[in-house]
Design an enzyme around this catalytic site. Structure first.
Site, short mmCIF file in Angstrom:
data_model
loop_
_atom_site.label_atom_id
_atom_site.label_comp_id
_atom_site.label_asym_id
_atom_site.label_seq_id
_atom_site.Cartn_x
_atom_site.Cartn_y
_atom_site.Cartn_z
N GLY A 24 -10.97 -65.52 15.13
CA GLY A 24 -11.59 -66.09 16.33
C GLY A 24 -12.76 -65.27 16.82
O GLY A 24 -13.56 -65.74 17.61
N GLU A 174 -4.99 -60.99 28.02
CA GLU A 174 -6.03 -60.19 27.38
C GLU A 174 -6.79 -59.33 28.38
O GLU A 174 -7.87 -58.83 28.08
CB GLU A 174 -6.98 -61.10 26.61
CG GLU A 174 -6.29 -61.92 25.53
CD GLU A 174 -6.14 -61.19 24.20
OE1 GLU A 174 -7.09 -60.53 23.77
OE2 GLU A 174 -5.05 -61.29 23.59
N HIS A 250 -13.04 -64.50 24.29
CA HIS A 250 -12.74 -64.06 25.66
C HIS A 250 -13.82 -64.61 26.58
O HIS A 250 -14.95 -64.86 26.15
CB HIS A 250 -12.76 -62.52 25.77
CG HIS A 250 -11.63 -61.84 25.07
ND1 HIS A 250 -11.81 -60.71 24.31
CD2 HIS A 250 -10.31 -62.12 25.02
CE1 HIS A 250 -10.64 -60.32 23.81
NE2 HIS A 250 -9.72 -61.16 24.23
N CYS A 371 -17.26 -55.32 26.52
CA CYS A 371 -15.96 -55.07 25.89
C CYS A 371 -15.54 -53.62 26.05
O CYS A 371 -14.35 -53.31 26.12
CB CYS A 371 -16.02 -55.38 24.39
SG CYS A 371 -16.02 -57.12 24.00
#
Length: 447
Positions: A24, A174, A250, A371
């Site tokens: 993904g 997440e 995300h 991130c």
């Protein structure tokens, strides 16, 4: 009392390699089995941390995790001393060893969800480590993440630490990568926006077909309850399933917020107009405007946004009150993205400056500037209660660079993961790091 946003960046670990573990995440898959450079990766991250600290930002460091993760290898049936365990794993299941050697904890946007004291009914800062149960290599992170966070945010008068949610798909979580907070001053009440990809208990809702939705609404609602948030200042929004299928694994790959501003793609959210009306109404209730900066598809496609990580950027409020957007070098290299960014800072929005950083080692594994950081909004008293040894300054920058030079390799391939020297090098490095950062014994090998 004055408020601050403190960015806690993950330090890249000594076993950073390209294993293609994250289905993904298209960058992760594309660069599988390439040679990595852990030393360069760590130094690129440190340079960004220091540059932001030099801009006047509050900047912290989060330690990497112990890898290879020998305790999990033992749970999976490998026996003998630690070196034998690693050797057996390489012989019988090199893919498993690679997975349990991942340096993925560097992406601290997935470490936890954080709610500031201004939003919580008990007026304390709340942390919930993410269970990350969609990917095996990340599902083992929560325990060490919690230990590290508790070593940094110790004072129970100010900080509350919650266990990760149950390790089942229903509560897939997440962390902050699917969480935005909008508002004004960081010490005042804000509106928390939880973004989810699917709702397990309502199967009639649309969801992605190609790639998994990693965050569930059920997980987001549980965290809001744990953090004692007021429903009147909390919003739950579904991410557009079509963009998940285009590699937006995300929400921080398609949207990013800071104070009143939400910078996002035209196709970021499902039922976007309805969601924004709720956000606007709840922002008005705390006396703040909501500023949406929407990037149209005809200026930047979703594919270009994913390839360049335009939205996996940081928007930072400078001491002079203006906002700077921090983007990876890949955004400058793409003509459409760079053209849009330069037009945007002339549009009269609060974002009026661009900073570019080379984070190629992280980018090739699928992680950009956003991130690499966990945002924690703190007031002055809470900031003074944070472990000061983790806050970036000239001395810490120099010490950590010397530490990286001493302990890190400048090339790593998958076959190197079974090298017994790598295991010992990594443990020696982390043992020394816990002393530098004043963390105590947070790793399994130290206990």
């Amino acid at each position: 009392m004055k408020g601050y946003e403190v960015n806690f960046d993950g330090l890249v670990g000594p076993t950073h390699h390209y294993a293609g573990l994250s289905f993904g995440n298209e960058a992760s898959t594309k660069n599988r089995n390439n040679l990595s450079n852990p030393k360069l990766a760590a130094k690129q991250g440190l340079l960004k941390m220091k540059a932001l600290a030099d801009m006047g930002m509050k900047q912290g460091v989060l330690a990497p995790h112990e890898r290879p993760h020998v305790p999990m290898l033992r749970r999976l049936g490998f026996t003998g001393d630690d070196i034998s365990v690693v050797a057996q794993a390489m012989r019988y299941s090199p893919e498993l060893l690679s997975s349990l050697s991942s340096a993925s904890p560097m992406w601290t946007a997935n470490a936890a969800t954080v709610s500031p004291s201004a939003d919580s009914q008990d007026e304390r800062v709340h942390f919930t480590a993410a269970n990350l149960n969609n990917k095996f290599h990340r599902s083992i992170e929560a325990e060490t993440t919690s230990q590290v966070l508790q070593a940094i945010f110790k004072n129970e008068r100010h900080f509350v630490h919650h266990e990760a949610l149950p390790q089942v798909a229903l509560f897939g979580d997440e962390g902050a990568a699917n969480h935005n907070r909008l508002g004004g001053d960081y010490a005042k009440r804000g509106v928390q926006v939880f973004v989810y990809g699917q709702q397990h208990l309502n199967n009639g809702l649309p969801g992605p077909k190609r790639y998994p939705a990693r965050q569930t609404r059920e997980a987001s609602e549980a965290i809001a309850r744990l953090h004692r948030l007021d429903e009147a200042h909390t919003v739950f929004v579904q991410q557009n399933p079509d963009v998940i299928d285009q590699g937006v694994f995300h929400n921080d790959v398609i949207a990013v917020s800071n104070q009143q501003v939400l910078f996002h793609h035209q196709h970021a959210f499902l039922n976007q107009d309805q969601a924004f009306a709720e956000i606007r109404q709840k922002m008005a209730s705390i006396g703040e405007d909501f500023i949406s900066i929407e990037v149209p598809e005809n200026r930047v496609t979703v594919d270009d946004a994913v390839a360049t990580y335009l939205f996996n950027s940081q928007i930072l409020t400078r001491p002079d009150g203006g906002m700077t957007i921090v983007v990876p070098e890949e955004s400058r290299q793409n003509a459409a993205v760079w053209s849009y960014l330069n037009d945007m800072i002339q549009m009269g929005t609060p974002i009026d400056a661009i900073q570019v950083y080379d984070l190629r080692e992280s980018m090739r594994n699928g992680g950009g500037p956003a991130c690499l950081r966990l945002r924690v909004a703190l007031n002055e008293t809470e900031l003074n209660a944070v472990n000061p040894k983790v806050l970036m300054n000239d001395q810490l920058f120099m010490t950590l660079n010397q530490w990286v030079d001493k302990h890190y390799r400048d090339r790593l391939a998958q076959e190197d993961l079974a090298d017994p020297h790598l295991l010992m090098e990594s443990r020696m490095a982390l043992d020394e790091l816990t002393k530098i950062l004043g963390l105590g014994s947070v790793y399994p090998f130290q206990k």
